[in-house]
Design an enzyme around this catalytic site. Structure first.
Site, PDB file in Angstrom:
ATOM      1  N   ASP A   1       0.831  -1.199   0.000  1.00 25.77           N
ATOM      2  CA  ASP A   1       0.000   0.000   0.000  1.00 25.77           C
ATOM      3  C   ASP A   1       0.873   1.259   0.000  1.00 25.77           C
ATOM      4  O   ASP A   1       1.844   1.353   0.746  1.00 25.77           O
ATOM      5  CB  ASP A   1      -0.888  -0.032   1.254  1.00 25.77           C
ATOM      6  CG  ASP A   1      -1.979   1.006   1.259  1.00 25.77           C
ATOM      7  OD1 ASP A   1      -2.404   1.425   0.168  1.00 25.77           O
ATOM      8  OD2 ASP A   1      -2.425   1.374   2.365  1.00 25.77           O
ATOM      9  N   HIS A   2       0.537   2.216  -0.841  1.00 24.97           N
ATOM     10  CA  HIS A   2       1.208   3.519  -0.884  1.00 24.97           C
ATOM     11  C   HIS A   2       2.720   3.420  -1.070  1.00 24.97           C
ATOM     12  O   HIS A   2       3.487   4.076  -0.360  1.00 24.97           O
ATOM     13  CB  HIS A   2       0.884   4.341   0.370  1.00 24.97           C
ATOM     14  CG  HIS A   2      -0.510   4.882   0.371  1.00 24.97           C
ATOM     15  ND1 HIS A   2      -0.919   5.903  -0.459  1.00 24.97           N
ATOM     16  CD2 HIS A   2      -1.612   4.512   1.081  1.00 24.97           C
ATOM     17  CE1 HIS A   2      -2.205   6.144  -0.254  1.00 24.97           C
ATOM     18  NE2 HIS A   2      -2.650   5.304   0.660  1.00 24.97           N
TER      19      HIS A   2
END
Length: 288
Positions: A80-81
């Site tokens: 994520d991210h």
């Protein structure tokens, strides 16, 4: 059943539901989230952002992958991210089946170039890619990413078409008014559902909602019906988990994890089950 993120979300896109992406930060949380997903017969995305990876350590990933293979529901393990190309290469090397490259804070052309480069590398080894266009709010310093809520840049539908065409991303995180973290008292979250509808009408790929904690259930439910197929939930489950753990630890005689953590997992899973039902994901594992 461990799956590529694109294959997981394709079914959600076809059948108009959203897969929950639960951010986990320790192995007990991971086991609890898999268990509640199996109980609710819901597909699952296990999301781990760089700060959480630094806490877990890279060496735990093989254990997560092994458990995902044994799960009775489809599971994707999602970076994520991710902020850099090198980060994404590392994620691929250690076993993530889905990655997000977040170039949303970059100038548009730089975001396109970085995302396209990640797509080329990830697709070569069967890993799916999520991109982001527009900026998502950040409500506190513990939130994983974002800008001040007053500085949110909404996703432009025409630009989204160009972005998807030029990058080849499998899914797109859109900025329609959500924010990472917990909303303070007096600040009302509100989604631009009209904007979401416009974007979905232009794009065939799954859309992603970040910062899904704290928004009214009716708005989130409507966003699913209008085309959101993945919703990230981090703060809501972590607050439930750690608040219950603090209550348990008020008994200063306790020291064993099997006494301390199960009540915290139970509290977390009550929240997770409610999100699974809200996203219309319960029972959808049987579609795979």
């Amino acid at each position: 059943m461990l799956m590529n993120g694109a294959d997981l979300l394709a079914v959600a896109n076809e059948h108009s539901f959203a897969v929950p992406a639960f951010n986990i930060s320790d192995y007990a949380m991971f086991n609890g989230i898999v268990a509640v997903s199996e109980q609710r017969r819901a597909p699952l995305i296990v999301a781990i952002h760089p700060d959480e990876v630094s806490h877990l350590g890279y060496d735990v990933l093989p254990a997560l992958v092994q458990r995902a293979h044994k799960a009775t529901v489809p599971v994707s393990i999602h970076w994520d991210h991710g902020g850099t190309y090198e980060q994404i290469l590392r994620a691929i090397q250690i076993g993530f089946t889905s990655v997000m490259i977040d170039g949303s804070m970059l100038p548009y052309e730089e975001n396109v170039a970085l995302t396209a480069r990640v797509v080329e590398a990830a697709h070569a080894v069967g890993v799916s890619v999520e991109g982001e266009l527009g900026t998502i709010g950040k409500l506190d310093e513990q939130a994983e990413a974002g800008v001040a809520v007053s500085d949110i840049i909404y996703t432009d539908p025409e630009q989204a078409e160009d972005f998807v065409r030029r990058t080849g991303v499998d899914s797109l995180a859109v900025a329609i008014g959500t924010a990472h973290g917990l909303y303070p008292k007096g600040l009302k979250p509100e989604l631009r559902l009209d904007l979401l509808q416009d974007i979905k009408g232009r794009l065939p790929i799954p859309l992603v909602l970040h910062g899904g904690s704290g928004n009214p259930d009716d708005e989130i439910g409507r966003s699913v019906k209008l085309g959101v197929n993945k919703i990230n939930i981090s703060s809501d489950i972590k607050v439930a988990y750690h608040d219950r753990m603090r209550e348990v630890l008020a008994d200063l005689t306790l020291r064993e994890p099997n006494t301390i953590q199960p009540p915290a997992i139970e509290a977390m899973n009550e929240v997770a089950a409610q999100k699974i039902d809200l996203f219309d994901a319960a029972g959808k594992a049987d579609l795979y």
